[in-house]
Design an enzyme around this catalytic site. Structure first.
Site, PDB file in Angstrom:
ATOM      1  CB  SER A 155       3.011   2.588   6.069  1.00  0.00           C
ATOM      2  OG  SER A 155       3.616   1.683   5.173  1.00  0.00           O
ATOM      3  NE  ARG A 156      -3.011   1.834   9.495  1.00  0.00           N
ATOM      4  CZ  ARG A 156      -3.398   0.808   8.728  1.00  0.00           C
ATOM      5  NH1 ARG A 156      -2.700  -0.304   8.700  1.00  0.00           N
ATOM      6  NH2 ARG A 156      -4.486   0.909   7.989  1.00  0.00           N
ATOM      7  CG  MET A 161      -1.898  -1.177   1.185  1.00  0.00           C
ATOM      8  SD  MET A 161      -3.437  -0.887   2.083  1.00  0.00           S
ATOM      9  CE  MET A 161      -2.847  -0.587   3.724  1.00  0.00           C
ATOM     10  CD  GLN A 209      -6.149  -3.685   2.819  1.00  0.00           C
ATOM     11  OE1 GLN A 209      -6.051  -4.283   1.753  1.00  0.00           O
ATOM     12  NE2 GLN A 209      -5.161  -3.659   3.708  1.00  0.00           N
ATOM     13  CG  HIS A 251       6.986  -1.901   2.002  1.00  0.00           C
ATOM     14  ND1 HIS A 251       6.894  -0.778   2.782  1.00  0.00           N
ATOM     15  CD2 HIS A 251       5.751  -2.445   1.995  1.00  0.00           C
ATOM     16  CE1 HIS A 251       5.647  -0.641   3.222  1.00  0.00           C
ATOM     17  NE2 HIS A 251       4.931  -1.640   2.760  1.00  0.00           N
TER      18      HIS A 251
HETATM   19  P1  AMP Z   1       1.548  -2.756   3.527  1.00  0.00           P
HETATM   20  O1  AMP Z   1       2.123  -1.807   2.530  1.00  0.00           O
HETATM   21  O2  AMP Z   1       1.646  -2.286   4.936  1.00  0.00           O
HETATM   22  O3  AMP Z   1       0.177  -3.263   3.147  1.00  0.00           O
HETATM   23  O4  AMP Z   1       2.486  -4.035   3.492  1.00  0.00           O
HETATM   24  C1  AMP Z   1       2.823  -4.664   2.290  1.00  0.00           C
HETATM   25  C2  AMP Z   1       3.581  -5.920   2.594  1.00  0.00           C
HETATM   26  O5  AMP Z   1       4.746  -5.590   3.348  1.00  0.00           O
HETATM   27  C3  AMP Z   1       2.793  -6.926   3.430  1.00  0.00           C
HETATM   28  O6  AMP Z   1       3.066  -8.237   2.958  1.00  0.00           O
HETATM   29  C4  AMP Z   1       3.352  -6.707   4.811  1.00  0.00           C
HETATM   30  O7  AMP Z   1       3.251  -7.845   5.651  1.00  0.00           O
HETATM   31  C5  AMP Z   1       4.805  -6.420   4.486  1.00  0.00           C
HETATM   32  N1  AMP Z   1       5.434  -5.706   5.601  1.00  0.00           N
HETATM   33  C6  AMP Z   1       4.987  -4.585   6.220  1.00  0.00           C
HETATM   34  N2  AMP Z   1       5.815  -4.243   7.235  1.00  0.00           N
HETATM   35  C7  AMP Z   1       6.792  -5.177   7.262  1.00  0.00           C
HETATM   36  C8  AMP Z   1       7.947  -5.386   8.080  1.00  0.00           C
HETATM   37  N3  AMP Z   1       8.248  -4.569   9.089  1.00  0.00           N
HETATM   38  N4  AMP Z   1       8.730  -6.456   7.820  1.00  0.00           N
HETATM   39  C9  AMP Z   1       8.433  -7.306   6.806  1.00  0.00           C
HETATM   40  N5  AMP Z   1       7.361  -7.153   5.993  1.00  0.00           N
HETATM   41  C10 AMP Z   1       6.549  -6.120   6.225  1.00  0.00           C
END
Ligand code: AMP
Length: 283
Positions: A186-187, A30, A61, A37
């Site tokens: 990201s949050r 996202m 979502q 990422h």
């Molecule tokens: P998001 O952009 O937050 O929806 O995350 C995209 C992908 O990155 C998802 O598969 C998350 O589980 C993964 N992700 C987010 N934060 C982490 C992190 N700290 N370590 C590993 N993978 C992550």
């Protein structure tokens, strides 16, 4: 690099690569990229010739009371980071490209998609499973990479692939953390003042609970102690739960490998994290 906005353009490019014999990995995101990422992109690059990253803040979502409108967005910065990390194509559809007028078919995961996050985020896994299935169908990727940071999501996606006979391998990547243990997210950008420091307490308490279990503390005692400490450290505890690492069914009374999953609230921010544990009595 110009992002691809439509399924038609995406398919044209990916078909060319497939005809040339290239394998393709998908990394759904996202945006608001961080090193978590980037670890996913590295894992993708190790496995396939081509890496496609998707960049889509999926409205489906987010519950109405959640942060869809203020979710951190930086498309230009993210595209530059993707390029830098070695992504071959960025797929950034608009909402209407992903959900055209008349869109009416959704995926609702049972099993691992029930409880934990689902008890606190209305419609969350239906939104995740629907968009992830669409991304799988749109790209026809051989491999998709997901982070263990969102452990329940990883299990829900794996379950969906198994249940719907999807031809794609799911690759999990270990959680990437800040120096003090806080899981990158990201949050985390929402955490101001003291909250950023307080947030690191979540991983600390999870690791100390893991240590207590390793030392032979009964699981129900270890969980009770951890909840008490989490309640002192945070504004609210949504859940702390020991689960089977594959099915996410309750694991408190079992021995051996398990996953300890947690969600807490700190100010207006919700933090989730999880660690692998071994329950006493197992080998
Ligand atoms: P998001 O952009 O937050 O929806 O995350 C995209 C992908 O990155 C998802 O598969 C998350 O589980 C993964 N992700 C987010 N934060 C982490 C992190 N700290 N370590 C590993 N993978 C992550």
């Amino acid at each position: 690099m110009t992002p691809v906005r439509t399924v038609a353009t995406l398919r044209r490019q990916l078909d060319e690569w497939r005809v040339a014999g290239d394998t393709i990995a998908l990394v759904p995101t996202m945006g608001a990229l961080h090193d978590g990422h980037r670890a996913l992109i590295r894992a993708a690059r190790e496995r396939t010739c081509r890496v496609v990253a998707s960049l889509f803040v999926n409205p489906m979502q987010f519950a109405p009371d959640e942060d869809f409108t203020c979710y951190p967005r930086d498309e230009a910065g993210d595209i530059a980071s993707f390029l830098d990390a070695g992504v071959d194509l960025v797929y950034a559809p608009g909402t209407r490209d992903m959900y055209p007028h008349g869109f009416a078919t959704t995926v609702t995961p049972g099993g691992a998609g029930e409880g934990l996050e689902a008890d606190h985020r209305d419609g969350f896994f239906s939104g995740v499973a629907t968009v992830v299935l669409k991304l799988f169908m749109q790209t026809g990727a051989d491999v998709a990479v997901f982070g263990e940071k969102d452990y329940q999501q990883l299990v829900v996606v794996t379950q969906m692939v198994r249940d719907l006979d999807l031809r794609i391998d799911i690759v999990p990547v270990a959680t990437v953390r800040e120096a003090d243990g806080l899981a990158m997210s990201s949050r985390n950008a929402y955490l101001g003042g003291d909250d950023r420091q307080r947030a690191a307490g979540l991983f600390r308490i999870l690791m100390e609970t893991r240590g207590a279990l390793d030392a032979g503390e009964p699981p129900d005692t270890a969980v009770r102690n951890a909840v008490r400490r989490l309640e002192e450290a945070f504004d609210a505890v949504d859940y702390l739960s020991l689960r089977d690492p594959v099915t996410l069914s309750a694991a408190e009374r079992r021995a051996g490998a398990a996953r300890l999953l947690c969600a807490v609230r700190l100010g207006g921010t919700r933090l989730i994290d999880n660690v692998a544990v071994t329950l006493p009595g197992g080998e």
